[in-house]
Design a protein around this motif. Structure first.
Motif, PDB file in Angstrom:
ATOM      1  N   SER A  68      51.491  -6.572  -5.099  1.00  0.00           N
ATOM      2  CA  SER A  68      51.939  -5.342  -4.459  1.00  0.00           C
ATOM      3  C   SER A  68      50.730  -4.761  -3.744  1.00  0.00           C
ATOM      4  N   GLN A  69      50.977  -4.095  -2.628  1.00  0.00           N
ATOM      5  CA  GLN A  69      49.841  -3.530  -1.902  1.00  0.00           C
ATOM      6  C   GLN A  69      50.196  -2.168  -1.332  1.00  0.00           C
ATOM      7  N   ILE A  70      49.150  -1.418  -1.061  1.00  0.00           N
ATOM      8  CA  ILE A  70      49.267  -0.121  -0.409  1.00  0.00           C
ATOM      9  C   ILE A  70      48.233  -0.099   0.709  1.00  0.00           C
ATOM     10  N   SER A  71      48.584   0.547   1.798  1.00  0.00           N
ATOM     11  CA  SER A  71      47.608   0.675   2.888  1.00  0.00           C
ATOM     12  C   SER A  71      47.546   2.129   3.322  1.00  0.00           C
ATOM     13  N   PHE A  72      46.384   2.500   3.801  1.00  0.00           N
ATOM     14  CA  PHE A  72      46.163   3.849   4.314  1.00  0.00           C
ATOM     15  C   PHE A  72      45.033   3.772   5.319  1.00  0.00           C
ATOM     16  N   SER A  73      44.797   4.863   6.025  1.00  0.00           N
ATOM     17  CA  SER A  73      43.757   4.893   7.056  1.00  0.00           C
ATOM     18  C   SER A  73      42.689   5.915   6.705  1.00  0.00           C
ATOM     19  N   VAL A  74      41.466   5.603   7.105  1.00  0.00           N
ATOM     20  CA  VAL A  74      40.330   6.494   6.914  1.00  0.00           C
ATOM     21  C   VAL A  74      39.681   6.703   8.274  1.00  0.00           C
ATOM     22  N   SER A  75      39.427   7.956   8.619  1.00  0.00           N
ATOM     23  CA  SER A  75      38.753   8.276   9.883  1.00  0.00           C
ATOM     24  C   SER A  75      37.307   8.661   9.606  1.00  0.00           C
ATOM     25  N   VAL A  76      36.403   8.114  10.407  1.00  0.00           N
ATOM     26  CA  VAL A  76      34.990   8.468  10.342  1.00  0.00           C
ATOM     27  C   VAL A  76      34.651   9.101  11.683  1.00  0.00           C
ATOM     28  N   LEU A  77      34.294  10.385  11.654  1.00  0.00           N
ATOM     29  CA  LEU A  77      34.035  11.133  12.879  1.00  0.00           C
ATOM     30  C   LEU A  77      32.555  11.422  13.036  1.00  0.00           C
ATOM     31  N   ASP A  78      32.073  11.316  14.261  1.00  0.00           N
ATOM     32  CA  ASP A  78      30.691  11.667  14.578  1.00  0.00           C
ATOM     33  C   ASP A  78      30.642  13.162  14.857  1.00  0.00           C
ATOM     34  N   LYS A  79      30.032  13.918  13.950  1.00  0.00           N
ATOM     35  CA  LYS A  79      29.880  15.361  14.114  1.00  0.00           C
ATOM     36  C   LYS A  79      28.406  15.738  14.250  1.00  0.00           C
ATOM     37  N   THR A  80      27.537  14.731  14.378  1.00  0.00           N
ATOM     38  CA  THR A  80      26.101  14.961  14.455  1.00  0.00           C
ATOM     39  C   THR A  80      25.654  15.021  15.908  1.00  0.00           C
ATOM     40  N   PRO A  81      25.039  16.128  16.332  1.00  0.00           N
ATOM     41  CA  PRO A  81      24.589  16.212  17.725  1.00  0.00           C
ATOM     42  C   PRO A  81      23.387  15.303  17.978  1.00  0.00           C
ATOM     43  N   PRO A  82      23.156  14.962  19.244  1.00  0.00           N
ATOM     44  CA  PRO A  82      22.001  14.129  19.581  1.00  0.00           C
ATOM     45  C   PRO A  82      20.683  14.834  19.233  1.00  0.00           C
ATOM     46  N   THR A  83      19.648  14.046  19.038  1.00  0.00           N
ATOM     47  CA  THR A  83      18.297  14.576  18.909  1.00  0.00           C
ATOM     48  C   THR A  83      17.707  14.578  20.311  1.00  0.00           C
ATOM     49  N   VAL A  84      17.368  15.773  20.807  1.00  0.00           N
ATOM     50  CA  VAL A  84      16.908  15.918  22.189  1.00  0.00           C
ATOM     51  C   VAL A  84      15.416  16.239  22.170  1.00  0.00           C
ATOM     52  N   ILE A  85      14.649  15.464  22.929  1.00  0.00           N
ATOM     53  CA  ILE A  85      13.198  15.624  22.965  1.00  0.00           C
ATOM     54  C   ILE A  85      12.765  15.791  24.422  1.00  0.00           C
ATOM     55  N   CYS A  86      12.099  16.913  24.712  1.00  0.00           N
ATOM     56  CA  CYS A  86      11.624  17.203  26.075  1.00  0.00           C
ATOM     57  C   CYS A  86      10.117  17.020  26.173  1.00  0.00           C
ATOM     58  N   LYS A  87       9.667  16.604  27.345  1.00  0.00           N
ATOM     59  CA  LYS A  87       8.230  16.570  27.636  1.00  0.00           C
ATOM     60  C   LYS A  87       7.735  18.013  27.692  1.00  0.00           C
ATOM     61  N   GLY A  88       6.478  18.203  27.338  1.00  0.00           N
ATOM     62  CA  GLY A  88       5.921  19.550  27.283  1.00  0.00           C
ATOM     63  C   GLY A  88       5.833  20.237  28.624  1.00  0.00           C
ATOM     64  N   GLN A  89       5.370  19.542  29.629  1.00  0.00           N
ATOM     65  CA  GLN A  89       5.229  20.152  30.949  1.00  0.00           C
ATOM     66  C   GLN A  89       5.376  19.065  32.004  1.00  0.00           C
ATOM     67  N   THR A  90       6.064  19.410  33.076  1.00  0.00           N
ATOM     68  CA  THR A  90       6.268  18.483  34.185  1.00  0.00           C
ATOM     69  C   THR A  90       5.966  19.227  35.477  1.00  0.00           C
TER      70      THR A  90
END
Length: 168
Positions: A68-90
């Motif tokens: 006998s078997q049962i099936s279900f679904s699992v959702s994995v969501l990306d809720k993590t924002p990007p890591t943003v790195i800027c140069k000091g001066q341009t």
């Protein structure tokens, strides 16, 4: 998601099963990217973040191969924002027409997202005001009126799930 990869953990629960004949029961679990044979306790699995749910199938089989078997679904969501790195001066130098263009790549200094970067845009900073997404563009134009001034700019990065983050 969390950590340094684009995946999440899910604890597959140990199902309550019984066999009217009292024979031993084997529990097998099938999921995207893996298989657990004869699961004895609740077990953690890793699933990639995705826009579509992951199917999980738990199958119980007795010694006579009744199943006998049962099936279900699992959702994995990306809720993590990007890591943003800027140069000091341009420094942006004006061309012979008195123009200069600054692109996100000119100030990006290694921004990243474990689930993938979708886009980067740039905007002029406005004192004390949060910059709406609509003001971020593919580039910023400078002209003779900007010569000799220090102008703050902001880099905004969006990941493939629509999360964003900024630096200046």
């Amino acid at each position: 998601t969390s950590g340094h990869n684009c995946e999440g953990e899910y604890l597959v629960p140990m199902p309550e099963v019984f066999d009217s004949c009292g024979s031993p029961i084997t529990i097998d679990v099938t999921y995207p990217g893996g298989f657990i044979k004869d699961m004895k306790v609740a077990t953690k699995i890793k699933l990639l973040a995705s826009n579509t749910p992951h199917p999980i199938i738990i199958k119980a089989t007795d010694a006579c191969f009744n199943a006998s078997q049962i099936s279900f679904s699992v959702s994995v969501l990306d809720k993590t924002p990007p890591t943003v790195i800027c140069k000091g001066q341009t420094v942006a130098g004006l061309n012979s027409q008195g123009e200069a263009y600054l692109y996100p790549t000119n100030i990006n200094d290694g921004s990243y997202d474990e689930c993938g970067i979708d886009s980067m845009k740039i905007a002029r900073m406005v004192d004390g005001v949060s910059i709406p997404d609509s003001l971020f563009k593919k580039y910023i134009e400078f002209n003779c009126n900007d010569a000799g001034k220090s102008i703050m700019v902001s880099l905004r990065v969006w990941d493939k799930s629509g999360n964003s983050n900024s630096c200046m």
